[in-house]
Design a protein around this motif. Structure first.
Motif, PDB file in Angstrom:
ATOM      1  N   ARG A   7      36.173   5.832-122.755  1.00  0.00           N
ATOM      2  CA  ARG A   7      35.548   7.057-122.713  1.00  0.00           C
ATOM      3  C   ARG A   7      36.277   7.951-121.743  1.00  0.00           C
ATOM      4  O   ARG A   7      36.072   9.243-121.995  1.00  0.00           O
ATOM      5  N   ASN A  35      33.338   2.276-125.307  1.00  0.00           N
ATOM      6  CA  ASN A  35      33.583   3.471-125.881  1.00  0.00           C
ATOM      7  C   ASN A  35      32.127   4.227-126.143  1.00  0.00           C
ATOM      8  O   ASN A  35      31.149   3.503-125.809  1.00  0.00           O
ATOM      9  N   ASP A  36      32.195   5.360-126.329  1.00  0.00           N
ATOM     10  CA  ASP A  36      30.959   6.115-126.556  1.00  0.00           C
ATOM     11  C   ASP A  36      30.606   6.416-128.080  1.00  0.00           C
ATOM     12  O   ASP A  36      29.469   7.033-128.401  1.00  0.00           O
ATOM     13  N   HIS A  37      31.362   5.639-128.911  1.00  0.00           N
ATOM     14  CA  HIS A  37      31.084   5.472-130.604  1.00  0.00           C
ATOM     15  C   HIS A  37      31.575   4.128-130.918  1.00  0.00           C
ATOM     16  O   HIS A  37      32.388   3.601-130.298  1.00  0.00           O
ATOM     17  N   ASP A  38      31.314   4.009-132.178  1.00  0.00           N
ATOM     18  CA  ASP A  38      31.665   2.698-132.545  1.00  0.00           C
ATOM     19  C   ASP A  38      33.223   2.663-133.104  1.00  0.00           C
ATOM     20  O   ASP A  38      33.794   3.668-133.442  1.00  0.00           O
ATOM     21  N   GLN A  61      26.192  -2.327-129.212  1.00  0.00           N
ATOM     22  CA  GLN A  61      26.378  -1.343-130.465  1.00  0.00           C
ATOM     23  C   GLN A  61      25.567  -0.412-130.523  1.00  0.00           C
ATOM     24  O   GLN A  61      24.613  -0.082-131.297  1.00  0.00           O
ATOM     25  N   GLY A  62      25.903   0.524-129.247  1.00  0.00           N
ATOM     26  CA  GLY A  62      25.085   1.801-129.294  1.00  0.00           C
ATOM     27  C   GLY A  62      23.747   1.900-128.824  1.00  0.00           C
ATOM     28  O   GLY A  62      23.200   0.891-128.672  1.00  0.00           O
ATOM     29  N   PRO A  63      23.087   2.780-128.950  1.00  0.00           N
ATOM     30  CA  PRO A  63      23.662   4.214-129.601  1.00  0.00           C
ATOM     31  C   PRO A  63      24.500   4.992-128.599  1.00  0.00           C
ATOM     32  O   PRO A  63      25.385   5.806-128.966  1.00  0.00           O
ATOM     33  N   GLU A  64      24.736   4.819-127.051  1.00  0.00           N
ATOM     34  CA  GLU A  64      25.248   5.440-126.379  1.00  0.00           C
ATOM     35  C   GLU A  64      26.479   4.608-125.873  1.00  0.00           C
ATOM     36  O   GLU A  64      27.760   5.461-125.548  1.00  0.00           O
ATOM     37  N   TRP A  66      29.125   1.291-126.712  1.00  0.00           N
ATOM     38  CA  TRP A  66      29.768   0.378-127.695  1.00  0.00           C
ATOM     39  C   TRP A  66      30.541  -0.256-126.996  1.00  0.00           C
ATOM     40  O   TRP A  66      31.662   0.126-126.262  1.00  0.00           O
TER      41      TRP A  66
END
Length: 73
Positions: A7, A35-38, A61-64, A66
């Motif tokens: 990130r 990370n901030d996404h998949d 698995q998120g949403p914020e 990963w």
């Protein structure tokens, strides 16, 4: 286990840095990516270029946030 929070990296550096870290892994070692996404798009070239070499496991698995653990077989 290596920990890598991508990130904080600029987008063009993320995949390059991850691939560099994966090359350093010996069998039985792992890299955990935050990370901030998949990060799923990273998995396709990894599987194509190194079939059967890495195991991919989602830890969050998120949403914020990963988190994926990639184990070297």
């Amino acid at each position: 286990m290596l920990e890598l929070d991508v990130r904080v990296l600029p987008p063009p550096k993320k995949h390059v840095t991850i691939h560099e870290k994966l090359k350093q892994l010996k069998p039985g070692e792992a890299l955990r990516i935050t990370n901030d996404h998949d990060p799923r798009p990273l998995r396709y070239p990894l599987d194509a270029e190194h079939p059967g070499t890495f195991e991919w496991t989602y830890k969050a698995q998120g949403p914020e946030i990963w988190r994926v653990q990639i184990d070297r077989k």
